[in-house]
Motif scaffolding. Structure first.
Motif, mmCIF file in Angstrom:
data_model
loop_
_atom_site.group_PDB
_atom_site.id
_atom_site.type_symbol
_atom_site.label_atom_id
_atom_site.label_comp_id
_atom_site.label_asym_id
_atom_site.label_seq_id
_atom_site.Cartn_x
_atom_site.Cartn_y
_atom_site.Cartn_z
ATOM 1 N N TYR A 166 -7.730 2.673 5.344
ATOM 2 C CA TYR A 166 -7.297 4.065 5.469
ATOM 3 C C TYR A 166 -6.960 4.335 6.923
ATOM 4 N N ILE B 72 -1.364 7.692 6.539
ATOM 5 C CA ILE B 72 -0.969 9.097 6.616
ATOM 6 C C ILE B 72 -0.579 9.412 8.059
ATOM 7 N N GLY C 103 0.811 -1.205 0.000
ATOM 8 C CA GLY C 103 0.000 0.000 0.000
ATOM 9 C C GLY C 103 0.849 1.262 0.000
ATOM 10 N N GLU C 104 0.187 2.403 0.179
ATOM 11 C CA GLU C 104 0.845 3.712 0.138
ATOM 12 C C GLU C 104 1.136 4.187 1.559
ATOM 13 N N VAL C 105 2.392 4.492 1.836
ATOM 14 C CA VAL C 105 2.816 4.985 3.151
ATOM 15 C C VAL C 105 3.477 6.342 2.942
ATOM 16 N N ASP C 106 2.904 7.414 3.518
ATOM 17 C CA ASP C 106 3.446 8.748 3.242
ATOM 18 C C ASP C 106 4.752 8.988 4.003
ATOM 19 N N ASN D 3 -7.132 -2.011 1.025
ATOM 20 C CA ASN D 3 -8.092 -0.905 0.941
ATOM 21 C C ASN D 3 -8.465 -0.340 2.313
ATOM 22 N N GLU E 292 -5.033 7.201 9.494
ATOM 23 C CA GLU E 292 -4.502 8.561 9.600
ATOM 24 C C GLU E 292 -4.269 8.905 11.070
ATOM 25 N N SER F 109 -4.262 0.126 0.396
ATOM 26 C CA SER F 109 -4.308 0.758 1.716
ATOM 27 C C SER F 109 -3.442 2.006 1.724
ATOM 28 N N ARG F 110 -3.833 2.960 2.584
ATOM 29 C CA ARG F 110 -3.138 4.251 2.629
ATOM 30 C C ARG F 110 -2.902 4.655 4.077
#
Length: 357
Positions: A282, A267, A246-249, A280, A284, A264-265
């Motif tokens: 989220y 933040i 997934g995306e890891v900032d 998928n 934060e 998955s994300r």
């Protein structure tokens, strides 16, 4: 050689989660408990598998598990109309089993040992039955075996007040087709069920070849919340591999073994493994501590979580106290406002909504 896996029952010890679903489908490290049993059986070389299902949860088990292709197996579903005992489940499965020897595996069990070595001993020594045992500190809560020095089983008793040993029956059995005649000879127990321990005792009484083997490593019966959390911890400890799809900032950090699924994300999050996060999701402003499993499509915002299992579609926002030792059901929603005590513990069923005020 065939296998049957029991995936019926009411799952009363895992309520409220199992009011709306099968206990064998509750995930450990984001995989249904039932699937670990299927994989263990296939790894032992058995691919013809019957799954015993109940009217209440059978459709869910069938839909989620499928025909066996994903496991390299052929799965047949067998309906047990009522929970009338393990031996009754074998009786119901007789048309599927025919005259074949078979493994019977209780679907909410997990063991570290591989089945292959036990299966080979069973076949090579032409046993009528082989049971797996494990020493336990509380044998009054289990079926218990008395065994001689050669490993032959002398006596079995179900949840005895005065145990003949501390050797509990693990929920995995190997049977020749002679077990069917034994089941036909027994009567229902005081609780109205056909007990598999009575059928095995009948084989012993008829001087057939019944032996036991002790398993090494861990054995987990995932019937209660704490057992489920322990199973999740052990599987994450022993089997999890790092994989961040997934995306890891840039503000997020991961430490140790962490799996993050596709879509998955994260933040501004910190994840300290072992942790698995599904697809998928989220997240934060979260801290996800060790031994946590987060299923697909989960939303976590301003959450501090560790040693917990979060099921698919759950949503938690704005809880500023650490959540520990918790199981959060599918699509459950938690949100909070003011300051609360330092730690919170939950056992929350599917579709729940909780607001802390």
């Amino acid at each position: 050689m065939k296998a049957i896996i029991l995936s019926g029952g009411k799952g009363t010890r895992l309520r409220p989660l199992t009011y709306t679903g099968a206990k064998q489908l509750v995930p450990v490290a984001n995989k249904p408990i039932l699937w670990y049993g299927i994989e263990a059986i296939v790894a032992a070389g058995i691919t013809d598998i019957g799954i015993i299902i109940s009217p209440e949860t059978g459709d869910e088990v069938r839909t989620k598990t499928g025909d066996g292709d994903r496991f390299g197996a052929n799965i047949t579903y067998i309906l047990q109309e009522k929970p009338a005992g393990l031996a009754h489940a074998v009786k119901v499965a007789r048309p599927f089993l025919g005259d074949s020897p078979f493994v019977m595996y209780l679907g909410d069990n997990l063991i570290q040992s591989e089945l292959g070595e036990f299966l080979n001993s069973f076949k090579e020594q032409h046993m009528d039955a082989m049971i797996l045992l494990r020493p336990v500190p509380n044998p009054t809560s289990f079926g218990v075996a008395q065994v001689d020095d050669q490993g032959r089983v002398l006596h079995l008793v179900e949840k005895p007040k005065v145990p003949p040993s501390n050797l509990a029956l693990v929920g995995i059995y190997f049977f020749a087709n002679t077990i069917h005649a034994a089941i036909d000879r027994i009567q229902p127990s005081a609780r109205g069920e056909l007990e598999i321990t009575d059928a095995i005792q009948d084989l012993i009484n008829h001087q057939t070849h019944v032996e036991a083997r002790q398993i090494e490593g861990w054995w987990l019966d995932t019937g209660k919340k704490d057992d489920l959390l322990e199973a999740n911890q052990i599987i994450l400890d022993t089997r999890l591999k790092s994989d961040i799809a997934g995306e890891v900032d840039e503000q997020s950090k991961t430490f140790g073994r962490v799996h993050i699924g596709t879509g998955s994300r994260l933040i501004n999050c910190t994840v300290r493994g072992p942790v698995t996060i599904g697809n998928n999701c989220y997240l934060e402003n979260c801290f996800i501590g060790p031994y946590s499993s987060i299923a697909d499509q989960v939303t976590l915002i301003d959450i501090d979580l560790e040693h917990s299992v979060v099921l698919q579609g759950a949503k938690m926002t704005g809880i500023h106290q650490r959540i520990v030792d918790s199981v959060i059901g599918q699509r459950a929603q938690l949100r909070a406002a003011p300051q609360r005590p330092k730690a919170l513990r939950f056992m929350i069923g599917d579709d729940s909504q909780i607001e802390l005020t």
